[in-house]
Enzyme design. Structure first.
Site, PDB file in Angstrom:
ATOM      1  N   ASP A  48       0.833  -1.208   0.000  1.00 22.53           N
ATOM      2  CA  ASP A  48       0.000   0.000   0.000  1.00 22.53           C
ATOM      3  C   ASP A  48       0.869   1.260   0.000  1.00 22.53           C
ATOM      4  O   ASP A  48       2.031   1.223   0.407  1.00 22.53           O
ATOM      5  CB  ASP A  48      -0.864   0.044   1.271  1.00 22.53           C
ATOM      6  CG  ASP A  48      -1.976  -0.981   1.247  1.00 22.53           C
ATOM      7  OD1 ASP A  48      -1.989  -1.825   0.338  1.00 22.53           O
ATOM      8  OD2 ASP A  48      -2.830  -0.934   2.147  1.00 22.53           O
ATOM      9  N   ASP A  49       0.242   2.352  -0.388  1.00 23.42           N
ATOM     10  CA  ASP A  49       0.754   3.733  -0.198  1.00 23.42           C
ATOM     11  C   ASP A  49       1.781   4.195  -1.223  1.00 23.42           C
ATOM     12  O   ASP A  49       2.251   5.323  -1.159  1.00 23.42           O
ATOM     13  CB  ASP A  49       1.326   3.958   1.221  1.00 23.42           C
ATOM     14  CG  ASP A  49       0.263   3.842   2.296  1.00 23.42           C
ATOM     15  OD1 ASP A  49      -0.911   3.585   1.950  1.00 23.42           O
ATOM     16  OD2 ASP A  49       0.597   3.996   3.478  1.00 23.42           O
ATOM     17  N   HIS A  70       3.938  -2.044   3.153  1.00 17.07           N
ATOM     18  CA  HIS A  70       3.941  -0.706   2.550  1.00 17.07           C
ATOM     19  C   HIS A  70       5.281  -0.488   1.856  1.00 17.07           C
ATOM     20  O   HIS A  70       6.326  -0.552   2.530  1.00 17.07           O
ATOM     21  CB  HIS A  70       3.702   0.344   3.635  1.00 17.07           C
ATOM     22  CG  HIS A  70       2.383   0.191   4.325  1.00 17.07           C
ATOM     23  ND1 HIS A  70       2.161  -0.757   5.294  1.00 17.07           N
ATOM     24  CD2 HIS A  70       1.207   0.839   4.152  1.00 17.07           C
ATOM     25  CE1 HIS A  70       0.901  -0.673   5.706  1.00 17.07           C
ATOM     26  NE2 HIS A  70       0.292   0.277   5.030  1.00 17.07           N
TER      27      HIS A  70
HETATM   28 ZN   LIG Z   1      -2.535   3.175   3.222  1.00 17.50          ZN
END
Ligand SMILES: [Zn+2]
Length: 218
Positions: A43-44, A185
């Site tokens: 993610d991100d 992440h």
């Molecule tokens: Zn996130």
């Protein structure tokens, strides 16, 4: 003599049946055991430095993963998104500005999602089908407006909090099982290092790395 032969045959048959009941022959499908599957999700991103590091490491290992991108982070990093597509990774939506969708009105939430889908489509010519809502908070009202599958996770080593390669790696390796979705992440060096070590260890343990699409539809 013939009677004796028949008797012997019956006896052998009965013994065979008893043996098979006690020690059944495994079915072919049991023998050829399917590989254990696991999905790495990030993610991100994209992040200029660490997503690149991760993509190169995954390419070296011929491993597929899933990336949930933040729309506003894509600009200037189009090459990374191209590499994701080229290497067969699955690209999903993580909203445009990393918002908590459950706290937003439907129109604003939809805009966050559509803007991100557009940014991804402009590079890949594919509209993402999967979304991971930031903080795992989905807005049920959106289901009617957004035709996307929501993807959460099974294993969360809280890599963003600890930023500790060994801790993250050990947590995942210890807790993972067949069919799990792992949350990481790709905006931290420690997470990327942990991810590549996780790949090496779990590959040794017979795991195959697939995208979330394959986990969900299996
Ligand atoms: Zn996130």
């Amino acid at each position: 003599m013939k009677k004796g032969l028949v008797f012997c045959c019956v006896l052998l048959l009965a013994a065979g049946i008893i043996y098979l009941r006690k020690y059944p022959v495994p079915a072919v499908s049991d023998k050829v055991q399917e590989a254990k599957k696991v999905a790495l999700t990030f993610d991100d991103g994209p992040h200029q430095k660490y997503t690149k590091l991760l993509l190169d490491g995954l390419r070296e290992r011929n491993v597929k993963a899933t990336f949930f991108l933040i729309g506003e982070s894509i600009q200037g990093k189009e090459e990374l998104v191209e590499q994701m597509k080229e290497d067969g990774h699955l690209i999903g939506n993580h909203t445009y500005t990393h918002v908590q969708l459950s706290k937003m009105g439907k129109d604003d939430a939809c805009a966050e999602i559509w803007k991100t889908n557009t940014a991804i489509y402009d590079i890949t010519e594919q509209i993402p089908c999967f979304i991971r809502p930031p903080f795992g908070e989905w807005n049920e009202e959106l289901s009617c407006a957004v035709d996307m599958s929501v993807v959460l996770w099974d294993i969360d080593p809280q890599d963003w909090k600890y930023k500790d390669t060994k801790r993250v790696r050990d947590y995942v390796v210890k807790n993972v099982s067949d069919g799990d979705i792992i949350l990481l992440h790709d905006v931290y060096k420690t997470s990327v290092e942990a991810a590549l070590q996780i790949v090496d260890i779990l590959t040794e343990e017979g795991y195959e790395f697939v995208t979330v699409e394959e986990i969900i539809f299996d």
